[in-house]
Write an enzyme that holds these catalytic residues in place. Sequence first.
Site: not given
Length: 523
Positions: A136, A156, A158, A163, A339, A413, A417-418, A499
Amino acid sequence: METEKPGALRYPPRLNQAESDDLVQAVKNWALAHGLTIRPQPSVVSDDVDPQGLLAINVPVTLFPSPFPRQCFDQARSVQQTYNELYAAISRDEEFLAGAVDEVRDGDEFTSNLWDVHLRVKKEGYTQNLSLGLFRSDYLVHQDLPGNEPQIKQVEFNTIAASFGGLSAQTTLLHKFLSTSEYPLLQQSITPESLVLPENDSARGLAAGMRAAFDAYGDSELGHERCILFVVQDGERNVFDQRHLEYALNDTLDPIRVFRIPFSQLLDHTSIAQTPKRQLLYHLPRNRSKTFEASVVYLRAGYGPSDYPDQRAWEARYHLERSAAIKCPTVLTQVAGTKKVQQLLATPRSDADADADGPSILGRFIPDPDDAPLSAQVWRTFSNIYPMDTSEAGRKARQVALDPELCLHYVLKPQREGGGNNHYREDIPVFLEKTPESHWGAYILMELITPPKQENIILRNGKLEEGGVICELGIYGTCVWNQSTGELLRNEEAGYLLRTKGDTSNEGGVAAGYGCMDSCALV
């Protein structure tokens, strides 16, 4: 220039109390009936109230689809297959990844440990050449000055546990339902024709990627029924998102058996066959006489340090990596999503090589942007990202990060992840002053993206939040490739995620409690 809103009137419309109550009830009922749900956080429903974990609530969601520039949406979709190809190629370049890991090793034990898993398996010898990526790529619309054309910039990429593919498809269907059943009845009526709601079949798109890997694995040489293992976190709250992918795999003429297993129980319920191929065998906990061969392992856990509380957890990851199962992702693919790799790809040609006429770092993996239109489109999605090491560029970035005025335009950063891991604006120098300077190289400094202002209404935990919002677009991709030859067996775009969060929030994770689910109304 502010994003044009659907229709000529205020968007979203101002609701009276009766309209608000009816719309909230319609959203809650539809969400519960169609699995647009999540397990509630303990702060909403405590374990004492629901000790058996029986309850589910609607996922945080907008009452209206958010306006999104069509040209930015199309741009993001058009480059996804090139991004899939790019990250498949990066995962195959061990030398490049080893260099990236070395640059963050001093301050990032987690990434170092991942790399050590790869080295252990490499010494023994990999038995599975095929890899599966469910990717993603996340973007914000960037508008630096009013009146300028909006453009997308990548937040970013993924490569593990990408998810919300299951819930995203349902959110699109929710807003399409409301556009025909509820919006036309408002005092400020919105007709279905005034909303351009793109199709979104992300759940089936991601499932199709898993199906392609499952088929590519081939029949079991040991005579076992084959399966796909979903490796999940203990106490997973976002279970329904994952279940939608499982149901899509089952809802076909040739259903695939799917089992869920907590990461912490891998060594208890799986074993590796004593054969040269090292097949991964799953022993059904409720009936140990039932043994299945795992063709594909889909990791929805293992992406952060909290999933590895002890050495046994690292042994479980090694256990998976050395097996014949097709991993989504392999350790190499997970490291490709750090990253640091994103920062290196965004390094301009003049800084990439002592020879300014040589290829950029991006050009190491796909045709250089100067030579290929699709590569140039990928390049245009990059933001300004800088290392925090002791190179010349890194020293300049450190000066910016420590400056109380300049830092206001940046985010720091780590290789995580998350949500909840980043440091924004004025928090950057405070954090760096508390962090050993030898660890700074494990971070990257990214210029903040400036999205256009817009508004929406968010339904979260039964309460409405109305005001300014920021929307983050994710484009899913599926890719199956041969790690040895580079052959791409599958390379497809697989739907989208939108989102949305309040414009005063830095983080956007839905399950983490920051953002909410949304869908696009193209303008």
